[in-house]
Scaffold this motif. Structure first.
Motif, PDB file in Angstrom:
ATOM      1  N   UNK A  60       0.839  -1.203   0.000  1.00 23.97           N
ATOM      2  CA  UNK A  60       0.000   0.000   0.000  1.00 23.97           C
ATOM      3  C   UNK A  60       0.869   1.246   0.000  1.00 23.97           C
ATOM      4  N   UNK A  61       1.929   1.224   0.782  1.00 27.90           N
ATOM      5  CA  UNK A  61       2.854   2.353   0.835  1.00 27.90           C
ATOM      6  C   UNK A  61       3.496   2.590  -0.535  1.00 27.90           C
ATOM      7  N   UNK A  62       3.907   1.504  -1.185  1.00 27.46           N
ATOM      8  CA  UNK A  62       4.521   1.604  -2.510  1.00 27.46           C
ATOM      9  C   UNK A  62       3.508   2.136  -3.537  1.00 27.46           C
ATOM     10  N   UNK A  63       2.268   1.650  -3.461  1.00 22.61           N
ATOM     11  CA  UNK A  63       1.237   2.120  -4.392  1.00 22.61           C
ATOM     12  C   UNK A  63       0.891   3.586  -4.159  1.00 22.61           C
ATOM     13  N   UNK A  64       0.880   4.003  -2.901  1.00 23.23           N
ATOM     14  CA  UNK A  64       0.611   5.419  -2.608  1.00 23.23           C
ATOM     15  C   UNK A  64       1.695   6.313  -3.189  1.00 23.23           C
ATOM     16  N   UNK A  68       1.066   9.151  -5.989  1.00 20.21           N
ATOM     17  CA  UNK A  68       1.527  10.519  -5.783  1.00 20.21           C
ATOM     18  C   UNK A  68       2.391  10.975  -6.957  1.00 20.21           C
ATOM     19  N   UNK A  69       3.210  10.068  -7.468  1.00 19.11           N
ATOM     20  CA  UNK A  69       4.064  10.401  -8.611  1.00 19.11           C
ATOM     21  C   UNK A  69       3.225  10.622  -9.868  1.00 19.11           C
ATOM     22  N   UNK A  70       2.160   9.857 -10.030  1.00 17.83           N
ATOM     23  CA  UNK A  70       1.332   9.992 -11.230  1.00 17.83           C
ATOM     24  C   UNK A  70       0.429  11.216 -11.190  1.00 17.83           C
ATOM     25  N   UNK A  71       0.334  11.865 -10.048  1.00 17.19           N
ATOM     26  CA  UNK A  71      -0.470  13.081  -9.973  1.00 17.19           C
ATOM     27  C   UNK A  71       0.248  14.267 -10.596  1.00 17.19           C
ATOM     28  N   UNK A  72       1.547  14.150 -10.814  1.00 17.72           N
ATOM     29  CA  UNK A  72       2.302  15.241 -11.439  1.00 17.72           C
ATOM     30  C   UNK A  72       2.345  15.021 -12.950  1.00 17.72           C
TER      31      UNK A  72
END
Length: 109
Positions: A60-64, A68-72
């Motif tokens: 879950x931490x890795x997916x979060x 977060x990276x894909x939001x940029x």
């Protein structure tokens, strides 16, 4: 003489307390619903579930982080270029594959 040795070893079993305690201990260790064996199984199952819980927390931490990276804008562009081989206009893409990466891809399929 041999009869006296047998009597010596059987003497504790003539005590009423021992006669009651031994079957009770055997019953509690092996046959009761709260037996030692069942507790051991449940403890090992709990340990497995705790390990699984830790694994999923890390995932879950890795997916979060990936979300977060894909939001940029840069993250979306990086994903599109690397995974889907998209390109901008007036741009050419060259895909370089090494022999060791080709062997891995053919084994995965």
């Amino acid at each position: 003489m041999p009869k006296k040795k047998n009597i010596k070893y059987l003497k504790p079993f003539k005590n009423l307390f021992v006669i009651i305690l031994v079957p009770f201990a055997i019953w509690m260790l092996f046959f009761d619903t709260n037996s030692f064996l069942i507790h051991h199984e449940l403890n090992s199952e709990m340990e497995d579930l705790e390990n699984e819980k830790e694994y999923y927390k890390k995932e879950i931490e890795k997916d979060n982080k990936a979300i977060k990276e894909l939001k940029t804008e840069e993250g979306i562009e990086k994903l599109a270029r690397e995974k889907y081989y998209m390109k901008k206009e007036n741009e050419e893409i060259y895909i370089i594959e090494y022999e060791d990466s080709l062997a891995k891809q053919s084994n995965e399929k």
